[in-house]
Write an enzyme that holds these catalytic residues in place. Structure first.
Site, PDB file in Angstrom:
ATOM      1  N   HIS A  39      79.604 -66.093 -72.668  1.00  0.00           N
ATOM      2  CA  HIS A  39      79.829 -66.929 -73.632  1.00  0.00           C
ATOM      3  C   HIS A  39      80.910 -66.918 -74.887  1.00  0.00           C
ATOM      4  O   HIS A  39      81.177 -67.743 -75.534  1.00  0.00           O
ATOM      5  CB  HIS A  39      78.520 -66.277 -74.469  1.00  0.00           C
ATOM      6  CG  HIS A  39      77.545 -66.186 -74.408  1.00  0.00           C
ATOM      7  ND1 HIS A  39      76.562 -66.302 -73.029  1.00  0.00           N
ATOM      8  CD2 HIS A  39      76.483 -67.137 -74.979  1.00  0.00           C
ATOM      9  CE1 HIS A  39      75.309 -66.685 -73.263  1.00  0.00           C
ATOM     10  NE2 HIS A  39      75.417 -67.419 -74.691  1.00  0.00           N
ATOM     11  N   LYS A 104      65.665 -60.338 -73.422  1.00  0.00           N
ATOM     12  CA  LYS A 104      65.018 -59.727 -73.547  1.00  0.00           C
ATOM     13  C   LYS A 104      65.538 -59.034 -74.447  1.00  0.00           C
ATOM     14  O   LYS A 104      66.363 -58.581 -75.426  1.00  0.00           O
ATOM     15  CB  LYS A 104      64.390 -58.765 -72.671  1.00  0.00           C
ATOM     16  CG  LYS A 104      65.711 -57.588 -72.351  1.00  0.00           C
ATOM     17  CD  LYS A 104      65.184 -56.843 -70.996  1.00  0.00           C
ATOM     18  CE  LYS A 104      66.706 -56.170 -71.011  1.00  0.00           C
ATOM     19  NZ  LYS A 104      66.137 -55.202 -70.076  1.00  0.00           N
TER      20      LYS A 104
END
Length: 185
Positions: A39, A104
């Protein structure tokens, strides 16, 4: 429990707008993997006007660093990674067309606001069940940053990946709904 909402990538505003926090989702099509190191590289490339490894428009990113593929399999265990590590980068990707993230754990307020403003959702995969999730992955190919090893960006083809919508485009938050329901009990 109702039937899962079936989605196929690339996703549209209409696809994600029909999801509500708590909906079961069955996702098929092409998705991409990326964790925090990837990222950082992707958003840095964007800031410098360089090409990124995949088109963001309608894309889905799965926060995973899969284990090596055993013989005869396309991928090893592929359990979701805790998502908050991608929170500094997610709003930029969402603003530029990302429609869903899979991971999650909770997301921060900036990510939730970007999802509402730009119509994106956050989906949860079953933590601790990487072998189950891997069964939905039919193809896996490293497409960028191979030096990151398991955290390299991969292009995955998935079929009926079982997911749950945690954050929807209207501000719905399954984690908060769970807390609220417990308080009322």
């Amino acid at each position: 429990m109702s039937q899962p909402v079936k989605l196929k990538t690339p996703l549209t505003d209409e696809d994600v707008s029909r999801l509500k926090a708590g909906d079961a989702v069955s996702l098929s099509g092409v998705i991409y993997t990326g964790r925090d190191a990837a990222h950082k590289r992707i958003t840095q490339a964007m800031a410098e006007g360089r090409e990124i490894p995949f088109p963001l428009e309608g894309a889905v990113i799965f926060y995973v660093g899969p284990s090596p593929a055993p013989p005869g399999k396309v991928i090893g265990a592929a359990g979701p990674t805790t998502s908050y590590r991608m929170d500094p980068f997610a709003p930029t990707l969402i603003k530029n067309g990302l429609k869903a993230m899979i991971g999650k754990g909770k997301r921060n307020q900036d990510v939730k606001e970007a999802m509402q403003k730009h119509k994106a959702v956050y989906l949860a995969a079953i933590g601790g069940a990487g072998a189950l999730v891997a069964k939905a992955i039919k193809e896996a190919e490293v497409i960028a940053y191979p030096d990151l090893g398991p955290e390299a960006v991969r292009r995955l083809v998935v079929e009926d990946m079982p997911l749950i919508c945690v954050n929807d485009v209207n501000g719905g938050d399954l984690y908060q709904q769970g807390k609220d329901a417990y308080k009322k009990a």
